[in-house]
Write a protein that holds these residues in place. Structure first.
Motif, PDB file in Angstrom:
ATOM      1  N   ILE A   3       0.715  -1.194  -0.146  1.00 27.86           N
ATOM      2  CA  ILE A   3       0.073   0.049   0.054  1.00 27.86           C
ATOM      3  C   ILE A   3       0.729   1.136  -0.046  1.00 27.86           C
ATOM      4  O   ILE A   3       0.454   2.246  -0.835  1.00 27.86           O
ATOM      5  CB  ILE A   3      -0.746   0.079   0.786  1.00 27.86           C
ATOM      6  CG1 ILE A   3      -2.066  -1.113   0.953  1.00 27.86           C
ATOM      7  CG2 ILE A   3      -1.677   1.353   1.607  1.00 27.86           C
ATOM      8  CD1 ILE A   3      -3.146  -0.845   0.020  1.00 27.86           C
ATOM      9  N   GLU A   4       2.012   1.329   0.529  1.00 27.03           N
ATOM     10  CA  GLU A   4       2.718   2.420   0.779  1.00 27.03           C
ATOM     11  C   GLU A   4       3.527   2.769  -0.554  1.00 27.03           C
ATOM     12  O   GLU A   4       3.398   3.849  -0.886  1.00 27.03           O
ATOM     13  CB  GLU A   4       3.867   2.308   1.816  1.00 27.03           C
ATOM     14  CG  GLU A   4       4.594   3.825   2.152  1.00 27.03           C
ATOM     15  CD  GLU A   4       3.800   4.969   2.456  1.00 27.03           C
ATOM     16  OE1 GLU A   4       4.019   5.953   2.103  1.00 27.03           O
ATOM     17  OE2 GLU A   4       2.687   4.737   3.279  1.00 27.03           O
ATOM     18  N   VAL A  44      -7.239  -7.064   4.352  1.00 20.87           N
ATOM     19  CA  VAL A  44      -5.973  -8.339   4.309  1.00 20.87           C
ATOM     20  C   VAL A  44      -6.597  -9.263   3.567  1.00 20.87           C
ATOM     21  O   VAL A  44      -7.589  -9.927   3.665  1.00 20.87           O
ATOM     22  CB  VAL A  44      -5.551  -8.717   5.583  1.00 20.87           C
ATOM     23  CG1 VAL A  44      -4.402  -9.881   5.492  1.00 20.87           C
ATOM     24  CG2 VAL A  44      -5.053  -7.406   6.567  1.00 20.87           C
ATOM     25  N   PRO A  45      -5.991  -9.495   2.244  1.00 21.62           N
ATOM     26  CA  PRO A  45      -4.682  -9.135   1.778  1.00 21.62           C
ATOM     27  C   PRO A  45      -5.071  -7.591   1.349  1.00 21.62           C
ATOM     28  O   PRO A  45      -6.083  -7.313   1.094  1.00 21.62           O
ATOM     29  CB  PRO A  45      -4.211  -9.889   0.727  1.00 21.62           C
ATOM     30  CG  PRO A  45      -5.603 -10.606   0.261  1.00 21.62           C
ATOM     31  CD  PRO A  45      -6.452 -10.674   1.484  1.00 21.62           C
ATOM     32  N   SER A  46      -3.956  -6.766   0.881  1.00 24.66           N
ATOM     33  CA  SER A  46      -4.077  -5.386   0.729  1.00 24.66           C
ATOM     34  C   SER A  46      -4.893  -5.290  -0.849  1.00 24.66           C
ATOM     35  O   SER A  46      -4.574  -6.259  -1.525  1.00 24.66           O
ATOM     36  CB  SER A  46      -2.794  -4.753   0.473  1.00 24.66           C
ATOM     37  OG  SER A  46      -1.918  -4.921   1.551  1.00 24.66           O
ATOM     38  N   LEU A  84      -3.153  -6.514  -4.214  1.00 26.22           N
ATOM     39  CA  LEU A  84      -1.729  -5.912  -4.686  1.00 26.22           C
ATOM     40  C   LEU A  84      -0.616  -6.796  -4.617  1.00 26.22           C
ATOM     41  O   LEU A  84       0.199  -6.821  -5.427  1.00 26.22           O
ATOM     42  CB  LEU A  84      -1.384  -4.797  -3.757  1.00 26.22           C
ATOM     43  CG  LEU A  84      -2.241  -3.457  -3.632  1.00 26.22           C
ATOM     44  CD1 LEU A  84      -1.593  -2.490  -2.709  1.00 26.22           C
ATOM     45  CD2 LEU A  84      -2.247  -3.000  -5.091  1.00 26.22           C
ATOM     46  N   GLU A  85      -0.574  -7.605  -3.398  1.00 27.71           N
ATOM     47  CA  GLU A  85       0.657  -8.510  -3.214  1.00 27.71           C
ATOM     48  C   GLU A  85       0.783  -9.775  -4.442  1.00 27.71           C
ATOM     49  O   GLU A  85       1.881 -10.255  -4.591  1.00 27.71           O
ATOM     50  CB  GLU A  85       0.665  -8.976  -2.003  1.00 27.71           C
ATOM     51  CG  GLU A  85       0.951  -8.179  -0.960  1.00 27.71           C
ATOM     52  CD  GLU A  85       0.006  -7.415  -0.284  1.00 27.71           C
ATOM     53  OE1 GLU A  85      -1.192  -7.492  -0.772  1.00 27.71           O
ATOM     54  OE2 GLU A  85       0.086  -6.416   0.549  1.00 27.71           O
ATOM     55  N   ASN A  86      -0.246 -10.041  -5.107  1.00 24.28           N
ATOM     56  CA  ASN A  86      -0.564 -11.250  -6.028  1.00 24.28           C
ATOM     57  C   ASN A  86      -0.181 -10.711  -7.388  1.00 24.28           C
ATOM     58  O   ASN A  86      -0.368 -11.428  -8.465  1.00 24.28           O
ATOM     59  CB  ASN A  86      -1.800 -11.953  -5.692  1.00 24.28           C
ATOM     60  CG  ASN A  86      -1.797 -12.327  -4.359  1.00 24.28           C
ATOM     61  OD1 ASN A  86      -0.753 -12.564  -3.606  1.00 24.28           O
ATOM     62  ND2 ASN A  86      -3.231 -12.298  -3.853  1.00 24.28           N
ATOM     63  N   LEU A  87      -0.217  -9.686  -7.542  1.00 26.07           N
ATOM     64  CA  LEU A  87       0.050  -8.985  -9.124  1.00 26.07           C
ATOM     65  C   LEU A  87       1.324  -8.385  -9.388  1.00 26.07           C
ATOM     66  O   LEU A  87       1.919  -7.750  -8.623  1.00 26.07           O
ATOM     67  CB  LEU A  87      -1.120  -8.035  -9.406  1.00 26.07           C
ATOM     68  CG  LEU A  87      -2.656  -8.652  -9.293  1.00 26.07           C
ATOM     69  CD1 LEU A  87      -3.598  -7.459  -9.331  1.00 26.07           C
ATOM     70  CD2 LEU A  87      -3.014  -9.498 -10.578  1.00 26.07           C
ATOM     71  N   PRO A  88       1.847  -8.420 -10.743  1.00 27.80           N
ATOM     72  CA  PRO A  88       2.893  -7.920 -10.825  1.00 27.80           C
ATOM     73  C   PRO A  88       3.146  -6.426 -10.850  1.00 27.80           C
ATOM     74  O   PRO A  88       1.977  -5.749 -11.014  1.00 27.80           O
ATOM     75  CB  PRO A  88       3.120  -8.243 -12.366  1.00 27.80           C
ATOM     76  CG  PRO A  88       2.170  -9.336 -12.735  1.00 27.80           C
ATOM     77  CD  PRO A  88       1.280  -9.251 -11.698  1.00 27.80           C
ATOM     78  N   PRO A  89       4.114  -5.814 -10.166  1.00 26.08           N
ATOM     79  CA  PRO A  89       4.033  -4.362 -10.068  1.00 26.08           C
ATOM     80  C   PRO A  89       3.831  -3.668 -11.283  1.00 26.08           C
ATOM     81  O   PRO A  89       3.302  -2.601 -11.164  1.00 26.08           O
ATOM     82  CB  PRO A  89       5.497  -4.224  -9.154  1.00 26.08           C
ATOM     83  CG  PRO A  89       5.687  -5.625  -8.801  1.00 26.08           C
ATOM     84  CD  PRO A  89       5.147  -6.241  -9.590  1.00 26.08           C
ATOM     85  N   GLN A  90       4.313  -4.167 -12.324  1.00 19.90           N
ATOM     86  CA  GLN A  90       4.342  -3.177 -13.442  1.00 19.90           C
ATOM     87  C   GLN A  90       2.908  -3.118 -13.950  1.00 19.90           C
ATOM     88  O   GLN A  90       2.330  -2.340 -14.547  1.00 19.90           O
ATOM     89  CB  GLN A  90       5.039  -3.734 -14.495  1.00 19.90           C
ATOM     90  CG  GLN A  90       5.238  -2.897 -15.864  1.00 19.90           C
ATOM     91  CD  GLN A  90       5.844  -1.502 -15.247  1.00 19.90           C
ATOM     92  OE1 GLN A  90       6.756  -1.251 -14.737  1.00 19.90           O
ATOM     93  NE2 GLN A  90       5.187  -0.456 -16.180  1.00 19.90           N
TER      94      GLN A  90
END
Length: 118
Positions: A3-4, A44-46, A84-90
């Motif tokens: 999230i940050e 949770v999850p974010s 958020l945590e389960n997807l590619p950052p790009q």
């Protein structure tokens, strides 16, 4: 991405502000006063909600089954919830840009001029 990191990216965009218009748990990002992203800080999850073209949204939901779902407490046609945590950052950055761009494209003439002058 957490999230940050998501928050920092949103705030780096032109004309963006953040706030808590609904409650103290839902962080909302606006460009020139128009929402383009929401984060449930205690979820949770974010998760984040982003605006999306309806056809692209359907494709993303199929491709990322369970990781991108219809928008939680939003229009199921125009908004998606992303884990958020389960997807590619790009992909997250690209979809954040897409949401932002969709909102900016709908600005009325006066707001568009104000945005251009920033």
């Amino acid at each position: 991405m957490n999230i940050e990191g998501f928050r920092e990216y949103c705030l780096s965009k032109k004309g963006v502000t953040e706030g808590f218009p609904f409650d103290e748990k839902t962080l909302v990002f606006k460009v020139m006063g128009k929402m383009f992203a929401l984060c449930g800080l205690e979820r949770v999850p974010s998760q984040v909600n982003l605006k999306c073209d309806p056809d692209r949204g359907e494709q993303l939901r199929e491709q990322y089954d369970g990781q991108i779902i219809p928008g939680y407490h939003m229009s199921k046609i125009h908004w998606n919830t992303l884990f958020l945590e389960n997807l590619p950052p790009q992909l997250l950055l690209e979809l954040t840009d897409h949401s932002y761009d969709l909102v900016v494209a709908k600005f009325p003439k006066k707001l568009r001029a104000e945005f251009a002058s920033l």
